[in-house]
Design a protein around this motif. Sequence first.
Motif, PDB file in Angstrom:
ATOM      1  N   MET A   1      17.197 -46.496  -5.050  1.00  0.00           N
ATOM      2  CA  MET A   1      17.828 -47.809  -4.846  1.00  0.00           C
ATOM      3  C   MET A   1      18.041 -48.048  -3.348  1.00  0.00           C
ATOM      4  SD  MET A   1      21.410 -49.226  -6.453  1.00  0.00           S
ATOM      5  CE  MET A   1      21.987 -50.858  -6.072  1.00  0.00           C
ATOM      6  N   GLU A   2      17.697 -49.205  -2.851  1.00  0.00           N
ATOM      7  CA  GLU A   2      17.803 -49.507  -1.432  1.00  0.00           C
ATOM      8  C   GLU A   2      19.269 -49.676  -1.035  1.00  0.00           C
ATOM      9  OE1 GLU A   2      16.021 -52.669   1.845  1.00  0.00           O
ATOM     10  OE2 GLU A   2      15.999 -53.140  -0.290  1.00  0.00           O
ATOM     11  N   THR A   3      19.638 -49.086   0.093  1.00  0.00           N
ATOM     12  CA  THR A   3      20.990 -49.225   0.601  1.00  0.00           C
ATOM     13  C   THR A   3      21.210 -50.662   1.050  1.00  0.00           C
ATOM     14  OG1 THR A   3      20.901 -46.941   1.372  1.00  0.00           O
ATOM     15  CG2 THR A   3      22.657 -48.317   2.255  1.00  0.00           C
ATOM     16  N   LYS A   4      22.295 -51.265   0.564  1.00  0.00           N
ATOM     17  CA  LYS A   4      22.578 -52.653   0.909  1.00  0.00           C
ATOM     18  C   LYS A   4      22.804 -52.810   2.406  1.00  0.00           C
ATOM     19  CE  LYS A   4      25.671 -56.494  -0.159  1.00  0.00           C
ATOM     20  NZ  LYS A   4      26.857 -56.953  -0.924  1.00  0.00           N
ATOM     21  N   CYS A   5      23.561 -51.869   2.989  1.00  0.00           N
ATOM     22  CA  CYS A   5      23.841 -51.902   4.421  1.00  0.00           C
ATOM     23  C   CYS A   5      22.948 -50.903   5.124  1.00  0.00           C
ATOM     24  CB  CYS A   5      25.319 -51.574   4.658  1.00  0.00           C
ATOM     25  SG  CYS A   5      25.706 -51.258   6.377  1.00  0.00           S
ATOM     26  N   LEU A   6      22.147 -51.371   6.064  1.00  0.00           N
ATOM     27  CA  LEU A   6      21.274 -50.468   6.801  1.00  0.00           C
ATOM     28  C   LEU A   6      22.003 -49.830   7.983  1.00  0.00           C
ATOM     29  CD1 LEU A   6      18.411 -49.311   7.207  1.00  0.00           C
ATOM     30  CD2 LEU A   6      17.942 -51.263   8.695  1.00  0.00           C
ATOM     31  N   ILE A   7      22.791 -50.618   8.711  1.00  0.00           N
ATOM     32  CA  ILE A   7      23.445 -50.131   9.924  1.00  0.00           C
ATOM     33  C   ILE A   7      24.947 -50.415   9.857  1.00  0.00           C
ATOM     34  CG2 ILE A   7      23.562 -50.293  12.452  1.00  0.00           C
ATOM     35  CD1 ILE A   7      20.643 -51.367  12.347  1.00  0.00           C
ATOM     36  N   SER A   8      25.743 -49.377  10.044  1.00  0.00           N
ATOM     37  CA  SER A   8      27.198 -49.523  10.181  1.00  0.00           C
ATOM     38  C   SER A   8      27.542 -49.500  11.658  1.00  0.00           C
ATOM     39  CB  SER A   8      27.924 -48.378   9.466  1.00  0.00           C
ATOM     40  OG  SER A   8      27.670 -48.392   8.079  1.00  0.00           O
ATOM     41  N   VAL A   9      28.206 -50.547  12.105  1.00  0.00           N
ATOM     42  CA  VAL A   9      28.570 -50.666  13.527  1.00  0.00           C
ATOM     43  C   VAL A   9      30.058 -50.338  13.677  1.00  0.00           C
ATOM     44  CG1 VAL A   9      28.518 -52.138  15.563  1.00  0.00           C
ATOM     45  CG2 VAL A   9      26.894 -52.545  13.701  1.00  0.00           C
ATOM     46  N   ILE A  39      35.878 -52.091  12.496  1.00  0.00           N
ATOM     47  CA  ILE A  39      36.728 -52.188  13.684  1.00  0.00           C
ATOM     48  C   ILE A  39      37.904 -51.245  13.494  1.00  0.00           C
ATOM     49  CG2 ILE A  39      38.086 -53.729  15.140  1.00  0.00           C
ATOM     50  CD1 ILE A  39      36.453 -56.075  13.922  1.00  0.00           C
ATOM     51  N   VAL A  40      38.060 -50.298  14.398  1.00  0.00           N
ATOM     52  CA  VAL A  40      39.158 -49.331  14.297  1.00  0.00           C
ATOM     53  C   VAL A  40      40.136 -49.591  15.438  1.00  0.00           C
ATOM     54  CG1 VAL A  40      39.807 -46.908  14.119  1.00  0.00           C
ATOM     55  CG2 VAL A  40      37.557 -47.655  13.299  1.00  0.00           C
ATOM     56  N   ASP A  41      41.269 -50.224  15.097  1.00  0.00           N
ATOM     57  CA  ASP A  41      42.309 -50.493  16.090  1.00  0.00           C
ATOM     58  C   ASP A  41      43.117 -49.218  16.300  1.00  0.00           C
ATOM     59  OD1 ASP A  41      44.338 -51.557  17.681  1.00  0.00           O
ATOM     60  OD2 ASP A  41      45.489 -52.222  15.922  1.00  0.00           O
ATOM     61  N   ASP A  42      42.962 -48.646  17.485  1.00  0.00           N
ATOM     62  CA  ASP A  42      43.555 -47.343  17.784  1.00  0.00           C
ATOM     63  C   ASP A  42      44.959 -47.487  18.381  1.00  0.00           C
ATOM     64  OD1 ASP A  42      43.433 -44.503  17.968  1.00  0.00           O
ATOM     65  OD2 ASP A  42      42.942 -44.653  20.096  1.00  0.00           O
ATOM     66  N   GLY A  43      45.823 -48.179  17.638  1.00  0.00           N
ATOM     67  CA  GLY A  43      47.212 -48.311  18.068  1.00  0.00           C
ATOM     68  C   GLY A  43      47.398 -49.224  19.257  1.00  0.00           C
ATOM     69  N   SER A  44      46.638 -50.303  19.329  1.00  0.00           N
ATOM     70  CA  SER A  44      46.750 -51.236  20.467  1.00  0.00           C
ATOM     71  C   SER A  44      48.163 -51.805  20.575  1.00  0.00           C
ATOM     72  CB  SER A  44      45.754 -52.384  20.308  1.00  0.00           C
ATOM     73  OG  SER A  44      44.427 -51.916  20.353  1.00  0.00           O
ATOM     74  N   ILE A  77      37.166 -41.906  12.326  1.00  0.00           N
ATOM     75  CA  ILE A  77      37.697 -42.705  11.211  1.00  0.00           C
ATOM     76  C   ILE A  77      36.680 -43.756  10.787  1.00  0.00           C
ATOM     77  CG2 ILE A  77      39.494 -44.364  10.560  1.00  0.00           C
ATOM     78  CD1 ILE A  77      40.531 -41.514  10.728  1.00  0.00           C
ATOM     79  N   GLY A  78      36.039 -44.403  11.771  1.00  0.00           N
ATOM     80  CA  GLY A  78      35.036 -45.424  11.471  1.00  0.00           C
ATOM     81  C   GLY A  78      33.833 -44.855  10.742  1.00  0.00           C
TER      82      GLY A  78
END
Length: 353
Positions: A1-9, A39-44, A77-78
């Motif tokens: 089965m083809e992966t729906k998401c090719l690239i995770s940014v 998007i990983v907000d690192d305690g901004s 984490i991302g």
Amino acid sequence: METKCLISVVIPVFNVEPYLRKCINSIVSQTFEKIEIIIVDDGSTDRSGIISDEYKNDCRVKVIHKSNEGAAEARKIGVKAASGKYIAFVDSDDWIEYNTFEIISKVIDRYNADIITWGFSTVSIDNYVESKMNYNYCSGFYNEDDIVEKIYPTSLSNSKGIWGRDYIPALWNKVFKKELIVKNIDSINKEIIIGEDLALSFSCLLDAKSIYILNDQFLYYYRNTPYSIMKRYNKNYLHSTIKLIDCLDKCVEKVGVYDFKKQINANTIFFIIDILKNELKNEFYSPKELAQLIKKVIQYPRFKKALKDDIKIKVGLYNYCILRCLKKENIFEVLIELKFYRIIKKLKNNLGV
């Protein structure tokens, strides 16, 4: 089965309110849509976390808020939240070309390379392109033998300058197969706060069976910001460097086909000089305290080993003078050279040179 998401940014975010929208907009507006954006907000402590949440209505966007632990931990984490076949990293004060992942997806479809990498532009605080950077390798596909024969020999040091490397060690101008990142990311010591990109990208390079280089594509815009960690005094630089060199030493233990000893020693020498220049940024150091720091650096066994290696590197006049004194283990002479370096640097800054 083809992966729906090719690239995770994956975008680690910390206090980049003035630049964050430009970064995220450049990704959500990509012409290639089979991506997810983490998007990983690192305690901004500014509005970066709020700005990140503005994009949650896009079904491709995930926003994670966490306490501050640094960019390396935010990336981990991302990656854990990623579902794509490939992982890309974008720093939150930078941006990418609108068709970056369309171009990359075509390379993936044709070559299925473990790592795909491209050139980048450095830009000023007001978005002016200052320079363009690419690789000293030919564009094209490199199999496992090619990597060993053509990339390994100059991947960490090419002897042409104090930071001379032919393989750009950044994470943000590449996509990696997810399994490659997952295999290596947890082995990177969280205490490495300077050079964590180098540690992870080099570790992945050593495990890669194939690489595709797009030398004619400048798809990433790297912003030179005044608050960069490399431009201010960092009290943890020495400790971080010790952990980084230890990481590089351990990385090459898994490679039996190439000896990286001299290249790692060359990098160690580069970092030793940079450690001392970093300490000069601390205006509160007394000569006695600086001399004690120099002694600590000279006497650290791994640094001493690198300084004893007969490596031919073009380091420039000032660095050569510092290096010569370090090799002689003459603390007083090193101190004098550093003081002279500080005077020259201040003079250049005052003259705008």
